[in-house]
Design a protein around this motif. Structure first.
Motif, PDB file in Angstrom:
ATOM      1  N   ARG A   1       0.602  -1.474   0.293  1.00 33.21           N
ATOM      2  CA  ARG A   1       0.023  -0.118  -0.116  1.00 33.21           C
ATOM      3  C   ARG A   1       0.979   1.097   0.078  1.00 33.21           C
ATOM      4  O   ARG A   1       1.951   1.768   0.603  1.00 33.21           O
ATOM      5  CB  ARG A   1      -0.973  -0.199   1.132  1.00 33.21           C
ATOM      6  CG  ARG A   1      -1.622   0.948   1.365  1.00 33.21           C
ATOM      7  CD  ARG A   1      -2.528   0.668   2.780  1.00 33.21           C
ATOM      8  NE  ARG A   1      -3.046   2.110   3.255  1.00 33.21           N
ATOM      9  CZ  ARG A   1      -4.830   1.884   2.936  1.00 33.21           C
ATOM     10  NH1 ARG A   1      -5.111   1.171   1.930  1.00 33.21           N
ATOM     11  NH2 ARG A   1      -5.195   3.079   3.562  1.00 33.21           N
ATOM     12  N   ILE A   2       0.058   1.983  -0.988  1.00 34.25           N
ATOM     13  CA  ILE A   2       1.284   3.470  -1.009  1.00 34.25           C
ATOM     14  C   ILE A   2       0.277   4.553  -0.074  1.00 34.25           C
ATOM     15  O   ILE A   2      -0.857   4.420  -1.178  1.00 34.25           O
ATOM     16  CB  ILE A   2       1.630   4.467  -2.507  1.00 34.25           C
ATOM     17  CG1 ILE A   2       2.355   3.591  -2.945  1.00 34.25           C
ATOM     18  CG2 ILE A   2       2.203   5.509  -2.634  1.00 34.25           C
ATOM     19  CD1 ILE A   2       3.716   3.128  -2.683  1.00 34.25           C
TER      20      ILE A   2
ATOM     21  N   GLY B   1       5.539  -3.557   1.748  1.00 33.97           N
ATOM     22  CA  GLY B   1       6.729  -3.815   0.954  1.00 33.97           C
ATOM     23  C   GLY B   1       6.039  -3.373  -0.956  1.00 33.97           C
ATOM     24  O   GLY B   1       7.246  -3.516  -1.596  1.00 33.97           O
ATOM     25  N   ALA B   2       5.062  -2.854  -1.120  1.00 33.66           N
ATOM     26  CA  ALA B   2       4.941  -1.739  -1.806  1.00 33.66           C
ATOM     27  C   ALA B   2       6.208  -1.147  -2.549  1.00 33.66           C
ATOM     28  O   ALA B   2       6.584   0.170  -1.864  1.00 33.66           O
ATOM     29  CB  ALA B   2       3.845  -1.290  -1.462  1.00 33.66           C
TER      30      ALA B   2
ATOM     31  N   PRO C   1      -4.780   6.219  -1.488  1.00 35.05           N
ATOM     32  CA  PRO C   1      -3.955   5.075  -1.090  1.00 35.05           C
ATOM     33  C   PRO C   1      -3.943   4.190  -2.485  1.00 35.05           C
ATOM     34  O   PRO C   1      -4.900   4.438  -3.166  1.00 35.05           O
ATOM     35  CB  PRO C   1      -4.465   4.767   0.459  1.00 35.05           C
ATOM     36  CG  PRO C   1      -6.074   4.357   0.412  1.00 35.05           C
ATOM     37  CD  PRO C   1      -6.259   5.753  -0.071  1.00 35.05           C
ATOM     38  N   VAL C   2      -3.265   3.894  -2.410  1.00 36.63           N
ATOM     39  CA  VAL C   2      -2.789   2.865  -3.829  1.00 36.63           C
ATOM     40  C   VAL C   2      -2.043   1.313  -3.319  1.00 36.63           C
ATOM     41  O   VAL C   2      -1.685   1.651  -2.658  1.00 36.63           O
ATOM     42  CB  VAL C   2      -2.087   3.611  -4.918  1.00 36.63           C
ATOM     43  CG1 VAL C   2      -2.022   2.401  -5.896  1.00 36.63           C
ATOM     44  CG2 VAL C   2      -2.651   4.949  -5.246  1.00 36.63           C
ATOM     45  N   SER C   3      -3.356   0.646  -3.907  1.00 27.46           N
ATOM     46  CA  SER C   3      -3.047  -0.860  -3.380  1.00 27.46           C
ATOM     47  C   SER C   3      -1.823  -1.465  -4.846  1.00 27.46           C
ATOM     48  O   SER C   3      -2.586  -1.311  -5.430  1.00 27.46           O
ATOM     49  CB  SER C   3      -4.041  -1.947  -2.879  1.00 27.46           C
ATOM     50  OG  SER C   3      -3.816  -3.298  -2.938  1.00 27.46           O
ATOM     51  N   ILE C   4      -0.717  -1.924  -4.560  1.00 27.30           N
ATOM     52  CA  ILE C   4       0.154  -1.932  -5.519  1.00 27.30           C
ATOM     53  C   ILE C   4       0.666  -3.476  -4.755  1.00 27.30           C
ATOM     54  O   ILE C   4       0.973  -4.517  -4.277  1.00 27.30           O
ATOM     55  CB  ILE C   4       1.525  -1.346  -5.859  1.00 27.30           C
ATOM     56  CG1 ILE C   4       1.178  -0.222  -5.366  1.00 27.30           C
ATOM     57  CG2 ILE C   4       2.936  -1.727  -6.278  1.00 27.30           C
ATOM     58  CD1 ILE C   4       1.186   0.566  -6.903  1.00 27.30           C
ATOM     59  N   ALA C   5       0.315  -4.157  -6.452  1.00 26.83           N
ATOM     60  CA  ALA C   5       1.018  -6.100  -6.110  1.00 26.83           C
ATOM     61  C   ALA C   5       2.125  -5.894  -6.397  1.00 26.83           C
ATOM     62  O   ALA C   5       3.446  -5.516  -6.564  1.00 26.83           O
ATOM     63  CB  ALA C   5       0.994  -6.380  -7.835  1.00 26.83           C
ATOM     64  N   ILE C   6       2.827  -7.409  -5.540  1.00 24.10           N
ATOM     65  CA  ILE C   6       4.027  -7.462  -5.275  1.00 24.10           C
ATOM     66  C   ILE C   6       4.411  -8.863  -6.304  1.00 24.10           C
ATOM     67  O   ILE C   6       3.329  -9.671  -5.662  1.00 24.10           O
ATOM     68  CB  ILE C   6       4.332  -7.793  -3.235  1.00 24.10           C
ATOM     69  CG1 ILE C   6       3.267  -6.543  -2.648  1.00 24.10           C
ATOM     70  CG2 ILE C   6       5.696  -7.322  -3.043  1.00 24.10           C
ATOM     71  CD1 ILE C   6       4.223  -5.148  -2.768  1.00 24.10           C
ATOM     72  N   ARG C   7       5.690  -8.446  -6.471  1.00 23.73           N
ATOM     73  CA  ARG C   7       5.616  -9.460  -7.297  1.00 23.73           C
ATOM     74  C   ARG C   7       7.269 -10.242  -6.709  1.00 23.73           C
ATOM     75  O   ARG C   7       7.972  -9.490  -6.681  1.00 23.73           O
ATOM     76  CB  ARG C   7       5.924  -9.082  -8.812  1.00 23.73           C
ATOM     77  CG  ARG C   7       4.239  -8.565  -9.066  1.00 23.73           C
ATOM     78  CD  ARG C   7       4.275  -7.850 -10.585  1.00 23.73           C
ATOM     79  NE  ARG C   7       3.086  -8.086 -11.026  1.00 23.73           N
ATOM     80  CZ  ARG C   7       2.097  -8.806 -11.420  1.00 23.73           C
ATOM     81  NH1 ARG C   7       1.657 -10.283 -11.141  1.00 23.73           N
ATOM     82  NH2 ARG C   7       0.013  -8.069 -11.333  1.00 23.73           N
ATOM     83  N   GLY C   8       7.629 -11.628  -6.922  1.00 18.42           N
ATOM     84  CA  GLY C   8       9.137 -11.650  -7.108  1.00 18.42           C
ATOM     85  C   GLY C   8       8.800 -12.624  -5.456  1.00 18.42           C
ATOM     86  O   GLY C   8       8.329 -12.217  -4.847  1.00 18.42           O
TER      87      GLY C   8
END
Length: 201
Positions: free
Chosen positions: A27-28, A66-67, A194-201
């Motif tokens: 989350r940002i 982790g965003a 807020p912006v929800s960002i996918a965490i990859r890797g």
């Protein structure tokens, strides 16, 4: 005797395939500032609300869980309001943020960027010619009035000076100033949600 109907064998339902787990999300937060570098020039003279430009995130933005919005991510900015000024400081340009592209995924964003303080301001084209006409017109009117009132050259000169001053004031009041945000400018975007960002890797 009637034979008993055979008992149907129970039907075992087919197993439901397990759904693949989705990516973790970070989350940002609202209120986060993001510096972006613009790709195109926008001016108050010809810019219109709804016009869009592409910008790139200037530095990594790290949020919660982790965003991360990496530097180089693409942002689409839309002109929210644009104003030509009566004074140089009156020229304004405000953007709203439409989308952020992070890791190939596009996110809708609610944010704002006020670029007014970053504008390179100039007097509007054609204003000086129009202003000269106002000043000259005021001087002529003042000279005629001076002759009517004083019947002599001294009154004419005084009237012309007063008329020119009046014309200059009118010209100053109606002058327009424009501002341009050059391509390559750095603008600070502030997230309003807020912006929800996918965490990859």
């Amino acid at each position: 005797p009637v034979a008993a109907a055979p008992t149907p064998e129970p039907v075992t339902p087919a197993p439901t395939p397990a759904e693949a787990p989705g990516p973790r999300r970070g989350r940002i937060a609202a209120g986060t500032g993001i510096a972006v570098t613009t790709g195109d020039q926008v001016c108050t003279l010809n810019g219109r609300p709804g016009d869009k430009i592409v910008a790139r995130v200037s530095a990594d933005i790290v949020g919660a869980d982790g965003a991360v919005i990496p530097a180089g991510s693409t942002a689409v900015l839309e002109v929210a309001s644009v104003t030509r000024g009566e004074t140089p400081e009156g020229a304004t340009l405000v953007f709203r943020v439409r989308t952020l592209d992070v890791g190939g995924e596009s996110y809708s964003v609610v944010g704002r960027a006020d670029a007014s303080q970053d504008l390179a301001r100039t007097r509007a084209p054609g204003a000086s010619s129009s202003d000269r006409k106002k000043v000259i017109g005021g001087a002529i009117a003042g000279a005629i009035l001076g002759q009517v009132m004083g019947k002599d050259t001294k009154s004419t000169i005084i009237g012309a000076a007063a008329g020119a001053a009046t014309g200059a004031v009118a010209a100053k009041v109606t002058a327009k100033y424009d501002g341009c945000l050059p391509a390559g400018s750095t603008v600070r975007v502030v997230l309003e949600e807020p912006v929800s960002i996918a965490i990859r890797g």
